[in-house]
Design an enzyme around this catalytic site. Structure first.
Site, short mmCIF file in Angstrom:
data_model
loop_
_atom_site.label_atom_id
_atom_site.label_comp_id
_atom_site.label_asym_id
_atom_site.label_seq_id
_atom_site.Cartn_x
_atom_site.Cartn_y
_atom_site.Cartn_z
N LYS A 55 66.17 55.31 44.14
CA LYS A 55 67.62 55.39 44.34
C LYS A 55 67.94 56.37 45.48
O LYS A 55 67.07 57.14 45.91
CB LYS A 55 68.27 55.81 43.02
CG LYS A 55 68.16 54.73 41.92
CD LYS A 55 68.73 55.27 40.61
CE LYS A 55 68.85 54.20 39.54
NZ LYS A 55 69.36 54.76 38.26
N TYR B 196 74.22 45.83 38.64
CA TYR B 196 74.64 46.55 37.44
C TYR B 196 75.71 45.82 36.64
O TYR B 196 76.49 46.44 35.91
CB TYR B 196 75.10 47.96 37.83
CG TYR B 196 73.93 48.87 38.19
CD1 TYR B 196 72.94 49.17 37.24
CD2 TYR B 196 73.81 49.44 39.45
CE1 TYR B 196 71.87 50.01 37.55
CE2 TYR B 196 72.74 50.28 39.78
CZ TYR B 196 71.78 50.55 38.82
OH TYR B 196 70.71 51.38 39.13
N PHE C 53 80.98 54.97 33.13
CA PHE C 53 80.18 55.46 34.26
C PHE C 53 80.00 54.43 35.37
O PHE C 53 79.42 54.72 36.41
CB PHE C 53 78.80 55.97 33.78
CG PHE C 53 77.92 54.92 33.14
CD1 PHE C 53 77.11 54.09 33.90
CD2 PHE C 53 77.89 54.78 31.74
CE1 PHE C 53 76.30 53.13 33.31
CE2 PHE C 53 77.08 53.80 31.15
CZ PHE C 53 76.29 52.98 31.93
N ARG D 240 58.60 51.20 33.01
CA ARG D 240 59.61 52.01 32.31
C ARG D 240 58.96 53.19 31.59
O ARG D 240 59.56 54.26 31.46
CB ARG D 240 60.45 51.13 31.39
CG ARG D 240 61.41 50.26 32.22
CD ARG D 240 62.32 49.40 31.41
NE ARG D 240 63.31 50.10 30.63
CZ ARG D 240 64.56 50.39 31.04
NH1 ARG D 240 64.95 50.07 32.26
NH2 ARG D 240 65.39 51.01 30.24
N THR E 194 66.30 57.15 30.47
CA THR E 194 67.41 57.22 31.42
C THR E 194 67.85 58.66 31.66
O THR E 194 68.06 59.08 32.80
CB THR E 194 68.61 56.41 30.86
OG1 THR E 194 68.15 55.11 30.50
CG2 THR E 194 69.73 56.32 31.86
N ARG F 227 61.19 60.64 35.72
CA ARG F 227 62.51 61.24 35.51
C ARG F 227 62.44 62.63 34.90
O ARG F 227 63.22 63.51 35.27
CB ARG F 227 63.38 60.29 34.68
CG ARG F 227 63.87 59.08 35.49
CD ARG F 227 64.36 57.99 34.61
NE ARG F 227 65.10 56.95 35.32
CZ ARG F 227 65.54 55.84 34.75
NH1 ARG F 227 65.30 55.61 33.47
NH2 ARG F 227 66.21 54.94 35.46
N ASN G 250 69.07 59.90 38.54
CA ASN G 250 67.74 59.88 37.91
C ASN G 250 66.67 59.21 38.77
O ASN G 250 65.66 58.74 38.27
CB ASN G 250 67.83 59.28 36.50
CG ASN G 250 68.42 57.89 36.50
OD1 ASN G 250 68.67 57.31 37.56
ND2 ASN G 250 68.63 57.34 35.33
N HIS H 119 64.99 53.24 39.59
CA HIS H 119 65.43 52.11 38.77
C HIS H 119 64.25 51.23 38.45
O HIS H 119 63.38 51.02 39.31
CB HIS H 119 66.49 51.27 39.50
CG HIS H 119 66.74 49.95 38.80
ND1 HIS H 119 67.60 49.85 37.72
CD2 HIS H 119 66.18 48.72 38.96
CE1 HIS H 119 67.57 48.60 37.27
NE2 HIS H 119 66.72 47.89 38.00
N GLU I 79 67.16 40.58 39.33
CA GLU I 79 67.25 41.71 40.28
C GLU I 79 66.39 41.45 41.52
O GLU I 79 66.80 41.77 42.64
CB GLU I 79 66.83 43.01 39.57
CG GLU I 79 67.86 43.43 38.52
CD GLU I 79 67.37 44.53 37.57
OE1 GLU I 79 66.27 45.09 37.79
OE2 GLU I 79 68.08 44.82 36.60
N1 UDP Z 1 74.02 55.92 33.97
C1 UDP Z 1 74.91 56.95 34.08
N2 UDP Z 1 75.48 57.46 32.94
C2 UDP Z 1 75.18 56.97 31.70
C3 UDP Z 1 74.26 55.93 31.60
C4 UDP Z 1 73.68 55.42 32.75
O1 UDP Z 1 75.20 57.41 35.18
O2 UDP Z 1 75.72 57.48 30.71
C5 UDP Z 1 73.42 55.35 35.19
C6 UDP Z 1 71.98 55.86 35.45
O3 UDP Z 1 71.80 55.97 36.85
C7 UDP Z 1 71.15 54.73 34.88
C8 UDP Z 1 72.00 53.51 35.26
O4 UDP Z 1 73.34 53.95 35.09
O5 UDP Z 1 69.86 54.72 35.43
C9 UDP Z 1 71.76 52.27 34.45
O6 UDP Z 1 71.88 52.59 33.08
P1 UDP Z 1 70.83 52.01 32.03
O7 UDP Z 1 71.34 52.32 30.68
O8 UDP Z 1 70.57 50.57 32.36
O9 UDP Z 1 69.54 52.91 32.29
P2 UDP Z 1 68.12 52.58 32.96
O10 UDP Z 1 67.80 51.16 32.65
O11 UDP Z 1 68.26 52.85 34.43
O12 UDP Z 1 67.19 53.57 32.32
MG MG Z 2 68.93 49.43 32.89
#
Ligand code: UDP
Ligand code: MG
Length: 157
Positions: free
Chosen positions: A12, A52, A60, A88, A94, A105, A115, A118, A129
């Site tokens: 990112k 997204y 958010f 992952r 996350t 992370r 974080n 992705h 994606e």
């Molecule tokens: N995010 C955020 N606040 C939150 C949850 C998610 O800013 O409370 C952002 C964060 O950058 C995250 C992305 O949104 O990586 C996508 O969220 P997701 O729950 O899909 O997490 P990921 O799959 O990236 O772990």
């Molecule tokens: Mg996600």
């Protein structure tokens, strides 16, 4: 049998700005996953919203769309056995505070809003994606990857 998959991974904009591209790529390489596509790009509004889409309407979401467009990303496709879950696992939760020490992370990020990386969360998201960021002809899968070769041998036994 081992399940071979593809996944979409991106460093990112905060990861790029902080000079973490090599560090992040290195972790996937060392694990044994196979890099089959990579490019740096500025994410368009359309790409950001498509990427997204599942989060549209969440509090958010606007900041997330702004964040992913705040500078170039490094977009990649990685291939390998159970690469979606494996990637992952390497990334960690996350929220970096919930992520296990040793994950990208936990080791490299402070807050969930920034974080650094992705990774797709399931086969359907991965294919969706990949298609947002890559054309099929941009994927380079025609080379030998040692980790892949070893597992192919296991599957033949
Ligand atoms: N995010 C955020 N606040 C939150 C949850 C998610 O800013 O409370 C952002 C964060 O950058 C995250 C992305 O949104 O990586 C996508 O969220 P997701 O729950 O899909 O997490 P990921 O799959 O990236 O772990
Ligand atoms: Mg996600």
């Amino acid at each position: 049998m081992h399940s071979e998959q593809r996944t979409f991974i991106a460093v990112k904009p905060d990861g790029v700005r902080r000079g973490l591209v090599g560090e992040i790529i290195s972790r996937f390489e060392k694990k044994g996953f196979k890099l089959i596509a990579i490019k740096m790009l500025d994410v368009s509004q359309e790409q950001a919203e498509a990427h997204y889409a599942e989060h549209k309407g969440k509090p958010f979401f606007p900041r997330l769309i702004e964040y992913i467009q705040s500078g170039p990303i490094v977009a990649m496709v990685w291939k390998g056995y159970d690469v979606i879950a494996g990637a992952r696992q390497l990334m960690g939760s996350t929220n970096p505070l919930d992520a296990q020490v040793g994950t990208i992370r936990a080791d490299l990020a402070l807050v969930k809003e920034y974080n650094v990386v992705h990774g797709s969360d399931c086969v359907e998201s991965a294919e969706r994606e990949i298609n947002i960021y890559f054309k099929p002809e941009e994927l380079c899968d025609e080379y030998e990857n040692m980790a892949e070769t070893v597992i192919e041998q296991l599957d033949e036994e």
